[in-house]
Write a protein that holds these residues in place. Structure first.
Motif, short mmCIF file in Angstrom:
data_model
loop_
_atom_site.label_atom_id
_atom_site.label_comp_id
_atom_site.label_asym_id
_atom_site.label_seq_id
_atom_site.Cartn_x
_atom_site.Cartn_y
_atom_site.Cartn_z
N GLY A 27 0.81 -1.21 0.00
CA GLY A 27 0.00 0.00 0.00
C GLY A 27 0.84 1.25 0.00
O GLY A 27 0.59 2.19 -0.75
N VAL A 28 1.88 1.28 0.83
CA VAL A 28 2.77 2.44 0.90
C VAL A 28 3.52 2.60 -0.43
O VAL A 28 3.68 3.71 -0.94
CB VAL A 28 3.74 2.32 2.09
CG1 VAL A 28 4.84 3.35 2.02
CG2 VAL A 28 2.98 2.43 3.40
N SER A 31 1.06 3.84 -3.06
CA SER A 31 0.71 5.21 -2.71
C SER A 31 1.84 6.15 -3.10
O SER A 31 1.60 7.21 -3.71
CB SER A 31 0.42 5.32 -1.22
OG SER A 31 0.17 6.65 -0.86
N SER A 32 3.06 5.79 -2.78
CA SER A 32 4.21 6.62 -3.13
C SER A 32 4.39 6.71 -4.64
O SER A 32 4.68 7.79 -5.18
CB SER A 32 5.49 6.06 -2.51
OG SER A 32 5.38 6.06 -1.11
N GLY A 35 1.61 8.90 -5.98
CA GLY A 35 1.89 10.26 -5.54
C GLY A 35 3.00 10.89 -6.36
O GLY A 35 2.91 12.06 -6.77
N SER A 169 -4.70 -0.27 1.07
CA SER A 169 -5.26 -0.01 -0.27
C SER A 169 -5.90 1.37 -0.34
O SER A 169 -5.92 2.00 -1.40
CB SER A 169 -6.25 -1.09 -0.66
OG SER A 169 -7.34 -1.12 0.24
N LEU A 171 -4.76 4.13 1.12
CA LEU A 171 -3.68 5.07 0.85
C LEU A 171 -3.28 5.06 -0.61
O LEU A 171 -3.10 6.11 -1.23
CB LEU A 171 -2.45 4.72 1.71
CG LEU A 171 -2.48 5.12 3.17
CD1 LEU A 171 -1.25 4.57 3.88
CD2 LEU A 171 -2.54 6.61 3.30
N ALA A 172 -3.15 3.86 -1.16
CA ALA A 172 -2.76 3.76 -2.57
C ALA A 172 -3.84 4.30 -3.49
O ALA A 172 -3.56 4.99 -4.47
CB ALA A 172 -2.45 2.30 -2.91
N SER A 173 -5.10 4.02 -3.17
CA SER A 173 -6.18 4.44 -4.06
C SER A 173 -6.37 5.96 -4.04
O SER A 173 -6.79 6.54 -5.04
CB SER A 173 -7.48 3.73 -3.70
OG SER A 173 -7.89 4.07 -2.41
N LEU A 174 -6.05 6.62 -2.93
CA LEU A 174 -6.17 8.08 -2.86
C LEU A 174 -5.33 8.74 -3.94
O LEU A 174 -5.83 9.54 -4.74
CB LEU A 174 -5.76 8.58 -1.48
CG LEU A 174 -5.69 10.09 -1.30
CD1 LEU A 174 -7.08 10.69 -1.33
CD2 LEU A 174 -4.98 10.43 -0.01
N ASN A 175 -4.06 8.42 -3.99
CA ASN A 175 -3.18 9.00 -5.01
C ASN A 175 -3.49 8.49 -6.40
O ASN A 175 -3.38 9.23 -7.38
CB ASN A 175 -1.71 8.76 -4.67
CG ASN A 175 -1.22 9.67 -3.58
OD1 ASN A 175 -1.73 10.77 -3.40
ND2 ASN A 175 -0.23 9.22 -2.83
#
Length: 192
Positions: A27-28, A31-32, A35, A169, A171-175
């Motif tokens: 997830g991180v 997300s990174s 992002g 997931s 965190l990843a889906s936000l970006n």
């Protein structure tokens, strides 16, 4: 509990911890990655103009809140994990959420009231138009800060119950969603 069953329980616990660590790391990582793509394309399409300068200046508040919220998430997760009974867990979860709201609502209000001064600090060297754009972006971001902190409380609750895939997931889906929306809507807003 005999030694054999204790060994099996520890083995299962280590496997569960390893699986949860993989979910969180994935997830991180995603997300990174998204992002990075989002910021890369924002910089590529907007360049070093007034809007991008204002966005990145206002984004400092967002990053500070994310750092604060992610730090306290682990503490809350440990506190909640100590509650075995569902009733105690829900009671403590409610108390933590209330405490966070009791803290974060005044902070958001203070940021809103002092947003011109905060924007002046964030935009040192900006002309009046960039300051105005940054001020508008700071005011737009304030309600999001409240929801981010509440989301981290619920993420802590899931982590305390051993569920790590949903917060990872999220965190990843936000970006990812922000990046996809940017690509889909850029022509509509005249970004070429």
């Amino acid at each position: 509990m005999n030694d054999k069953s204790r060994g099996l329980a520890e083995s299962d616990s280590k496997k569960l911890m390893g699986r949860n660590a993989r979910y969180t790391a994935a997830g991180v990582c995603f997300s990174s990655f998204f992002g990075f793509l989002l910021y890369f394309f924002l910089g590529r399409f907007f360049g070093a103009g007034k809007v991008s300068d204002a966005f990145f200046a206002a984004n400092i508040i967002w990053i500070l809140f994310l750092t604060f919220a992610s730090t306290f998430r682990y503490t809350v997760s440990v506190m909640l994990a100590s509650k075995e009974r569902s009733r105690d867990f829900k009671s403590l979860e409610g108390e933590v959420l209330f405490s966070v709201l009791l803290f974060i609502i005044p902070v958001c209000f203070i940021i809103y009231v002092f947003s011109p001064q905060i924007t002046g600090l964030l935009g040192i060297g900006f002309d009046e138009e960039r300051i105005r754009i940054t001020l508008n972006l700071v005011k737009i971001m304030i309600p999001g800060l409240l929801f981010v902190c509440m989301g981290f409380v619920f993420s802590s609750s899931l982590g305390a119950r051993g569920i790590f895939s949903v917060p990872a997931s999220a965190l990843a889906s936000l970006n990812a969603v922000a990046f996809i929306l940017f690509l889909l809507l850029r022509n509509r807003f005249g970004i070429y």
